[in-house]
Each structure stands twice: as structure tokens, then as C-alpha cells.
Design a protein around this motif. Structure first.
Motif, short mmCIF file in Angstrom:
data_model
loop_
_atom_site.label_atom_id
_atom_site.label_comp_id
_atom_site.label_asym_id
_atom_site.label_seq_id
_atom_site.Cartn_x
_atom_site.Cartn_y
_atom_site.Cartn_z
N ILE A 95 0.77 -1.31 -0.11
CA ILE A 95 0.18 0.03 0.12
C ILE A 95 0.75 1.12 -0.04
CG2 ILE A 95 -1.53 1.16 1.46
CD1 ILE A 95 -2.90 -1.37 2.28
N ILE A 96 0.59 2.06 -0.83
CA ILE A 96 1.49 3.68 -0.88
C ILE A 96 0.50 4.62 -0.15
CG2 ILE A 96 2.88 3.02 -2.80
CD1 ILE A 96 1.07 4.44 -4.55
N GLY A 97 -0.71 4.30 0.27
CA GLY A 97 -1.78 5.57 0.58
C GLY A 97 -3.15 5.14 0.58
N SER A 98 -3.66 6.06 1.17
CA SER A 98 -5.19 6.10 0.99
C SER A 98 -5.96 7.37 0.88
CB SER A 98 -6.00 5.35 1.97
OG SER A 98 -5.75 5.69 3.34
N ASP A 116 -15.99 17.18 -4.63
CA ASP A 116 -15.39 16.11 -3.66
C ASP A 116 -14.96 16.77 -2.51
OD1 ASP A 116 -15.46 14.02 -5.51
OD2 ASP A 116 -13.60 14.26 -6.18
N GLN A 117 -15.21 16.30 -1.00
CA GLN A 117 -14.74 16.85 -0.02
C GLN A 117 -13.79 15.66 0.47
OE1 GLN A 117 -14.68 15.80 3.64
NE2 GLN A 117 -13.36 17.84 3.74
N VAL A 118 -12.40 16.00 0.53
CA VAL A 118 -11.62 14.99 0.58
C VAL A 118 -10.81 15.42 1.95
CG1 VAL A 118 -9.10 13.99 -0.28
CG2 VAL A 118 -10.98 15.12 -2.12
N ASP A 119 -11.08 14.40 2.86
CA ASP A 119 -10.35 14.28 4.16
C ASP A 119 -8.83 15.01 4.24
OD1 ASP A 119 -12.67 13.18 4.73
OD2 ASP A 119 -11.96 11.50 5.95
N ASN A 120 -8.76 15.75 4.90
CA ASN A 120 -7.37 16.28 5.26
C ASN A 120 -6.93 17.42 4.05
OD1 ASN A 120 -7.00 15.33 7.80
ND2 ASN A 120 -6.65 13.39 6.79
N LEU A 121 -7.95 17.49 3.13
CA LEU A 121 -7.34 18.29 1.81
C LEU A 121 -8.47 19.57 1.47
CD1 LEU A 121 -6.06 16.09 -0.94
CD2 LEU A 121 -4.78 17.73 0.40
N GLY A 122 -9.63 19.18 1.68
CA GLY A 122 -10.60 20.09 1.29
C GLY A 122 -11.46 20.03 0.20
N ASP A 123 -12.05 20.84 -0.66
CA ASP A 123 -13.09 20.65 -1.49
C ASP A 123 -12.44 20.83 -3.15
OD1 ASP A 123 -14.73 20.40 0.39
OD2 ASP A 123 -15.49 22.55 0.39
N PHE A 124 -12.84 19.99 -3.78
CA PHE A 124 -12.43 19.83 -5.10
C PHE A 124 -13.62 19.52 -6.13
CE2 PHE A 124 -8.77 18.59 -2.50
CZ PHE A 124 -7.83 19.30 -2.94
N ILE A 125 -13.16 19.74 -7.43
CA ILE A 125 -14.02 19.73 -8.45
C ILE A 125 -13.55 18.83 -9.59
CG2 ILE A 125 -13.66 21.59 -9.68
CD1 ILE A 125 -16.78 21.47 -10.42
N ALA A 162 -3.14 12.92 -8.53
CA ALA A 162 -4.32 12.39 -7.95
C ALA A 162 -4.31 13.08 -6.50
CB ALA A 162 -4.27 10.76 -7.90
N TYR A 163 -5.38 12.79 -5.95
CA TYR A 163 -5.55 13.60 -4.33
C TYR A 163 -4.62 12.81 -3.39
CZ TYR A 163 -10.35 14.80 -5.66
OH TYR A 163 -11.32 15.69 -6.26
N LEU A 164 -4.23 11.37 -3.64
CA LEU A 164 -3.08 11.03 -3.21
C LEU A 164 -1.83 11.68 -3.21
CD1 LEU A 164 -2.04 8.53 -1.43
CD2 LEU A 164 -1.47 7.46 -3.43
N ASP A 165 -1.33 12.25 -4.09
CA ASP A 165 -0.11 13.13 -4.49
C ASP A 165 -0.15 14.26 -3.72
OD1 ASP A 165 0.45 11.07 -6.73
OD2 ASP A 165 -0.31 12.46 -8.03
N LEU A 166 -1.42 14.81 -3.56
CA LEU A 166 -1.62 16.16 -2.68
C LEU A 166 -1.40 15.72 -1.43
CD1 LEU A 166 -4.59 17.80 -4.44
CD2 LEU A 166 -2.06 18.33 -4.63
N LEU A 167 -2.05 14.71 -0.80
CA LEU A 167 -1.91 14.06 0.43
C LEU A 167 -0.31 13.85 0.92
CD1 LEU A 167 -5.09 12.17 0.94
CD2 LEU A 167 -4.24 14.00 2.05
N ASN A 168 0.39 12.97 0.20
CA ASN A 168 1.74 12.88 0.25
C ASN A 168 2.54 14.06 0.29
OD1 ASN A 168 0.99 9.97 0.35
ND2 ASN A 168 1.63 9.59 -1.76
N TYR A 169 2.21 15.19 -0.43
CA TYR A 169 3.11 16.35 -0.65
C TYR A 169 2.77 16.89 0.78
CZ TYR A 169 4.49 21.11 -1.91
OH TYR A 169 5.06 22.22 -1.81
N LYS A 170 1.45 16.98 1.17
CA LYS A 170 1.37 17.76 2.37
C LYS A 170 2.08 17.12 3.58
CE LYS A 170 -2.69 19.20 5.19
NZ LYS A 170 -4.24 19.02 5.29
N VAL A 171 2.23 15.93 3.77
CA VAL A 171 2.61 15.07 4.65
C VAL A 171 4.24 15.49 4.58
CG1 VAL A 171 3.42 12.69 5.70
CG2 VAL A 171 1.00 13.23 5.06
#
Length: 174
Positions: A95-98, A116-125, A162-171
Motif C-alpha cells: 500500500i502506498i496510501g489512501s 469532492d470533500q477530501v479528508d485532510n485536503l478540502g473541496d475539489f471539483i 491524484a488526491y493521493l499526490d496532494l496528501l503525500n506532498y502535504k505530509v
């Protein structure tokens, strides 16, 4: 293989976009809770999307990480045992993330509009313009750019990956 032209952007005015999507679609959205788990895949992206304990989809897709309209090719397989499949995929690929999100899905013609309301990221279209059999992607790209104007999506808010990329960047940034 199925395909679509996709645009994804960070939202500045979620309420405006929901109102616009309701108007264009003629109704209220389908609300979908999704938990996507991504696995190592050298050929593209592989994710298990879980809707409930007995409903999920294994999705493999390829697309360029560019900010504007991009062609996405994808393959989907339904599953009634997402937990069992998750164990197998984790053992096989790692697994690389969720990503957890709540999606409001609107249909406007052939276009899926996701708020989309993405946990720990915000709102997207997202706009996903479904391509027919042998349709040229350029026609759908023009439609996608028109939707950007209708929804007042600015180029600087477009998302490449992808949203995963944004989450990984944020972390990694924190």
C-alpha cells in the motif's frame, strides 16, 4: 478499455459550483462515500475503492500528470469482498496510501461532475467527460474547457495528479 477526459481543480467557491451543477443536471447529486487505497504499480495507478463492506471496485488507470484536460484510460472490476481483496493486494503490491472522500455526483450529458470533500485536503471539483468508442479526445477537451468557464475554474487551481499526490506532498511538507 474505457476512457475519459478529466479536469480536477481545487475549489474556491464550493456553494457556487454545487448550485451550478444542480442547475445543469436538473437535480440533486448522488452522495457517495469512498475510501480509496492505492497500491504500488509500475504501469499506472491501481486502487481499491470501497463503498461498503460488500461493495467495491478495483480500478487501474493511466493518465498524464498535467494540469489541464488529460486523457485517462481505465479498467474497473466490481467486487463483493473488498476487505479480502485489500489483504491480497497489500501482500502482493504493498500500500502506498489512501484517500477518504465524500463525493457529490452530478450527470450532465456524458459528463460526470464530482464535487469532492477530501479528508485532510478540502473541496475539489472534477469533470470526467466519457469518451465514446472511437471519439477523438480533442472534442471532449474543448467541452472540458467550456465547463471550466461555466464553473469559473481558474487555471492556477487545476490539479496535475491524484488526491493521493496532494496528501503525500502535504505530509512531506509539514
Amino acid at each position: 478499455m474505457a476512457g475519459n477526459i478529466e479536469i480536477k481543480a481545487k475549489l474556491e467557491n464550493t456553494g457556487f459550483c454545487i448550485t451550478k451543477a444542480k442547475s445543469l443536471s436538473g437535480g440533486n447529486p448522488e452522495i457517495i462515500k469512498q475510501n480509496d487505497t492505492f497500491f504500488n504499480s509500475p504501469q499506472g495507478r491501481l486502487k481499491l475503492r470501497v463503498f461498503s463492506p460488500d461493495k467495491g471496485q478495483l480500478i487501474f488507470y493511466r493518465r498524464e500528470n498535467i494540469s489541464g484536460p488529460k486523457l485517462s484510460e481505465y479498467y474497473i472490476s466490481e467486487t463483493e469482498d473488498p476487505d479480502g481483496l485489500l489483504i491480497v493486494l497489500e501482500k502482493a503490491y504493498g500500500i502506498i496510501g489512501s484517500v477518504k472522500k465524500t463525493r457529490q455526483l452530478f450527470w450532465v450529458g456524458r459528463t460526470r461532475i464530482h464535487i469532492d470533500q477530501v479528508d485532510n485536503l478540502g473541496d475539489f471539483i472534477e469533470f470526467e467527460l466519457v469518451l465514446s468508442g472511437n471519439e477523438e479526445a480533442e472534442d471532449a477537451e474543448i467541452e472540458a474547457l467550456q465547463l471550466m468557464k461555466i464553473f469559473d475554474i481558474k487555471k492556477e487551481n487545476l490539479i496535475e495528479g491524484a488526491y493521493l499526490d496532494l496528501l503525500n506532498y502535504k505530509v512531506h511538507k509539514e
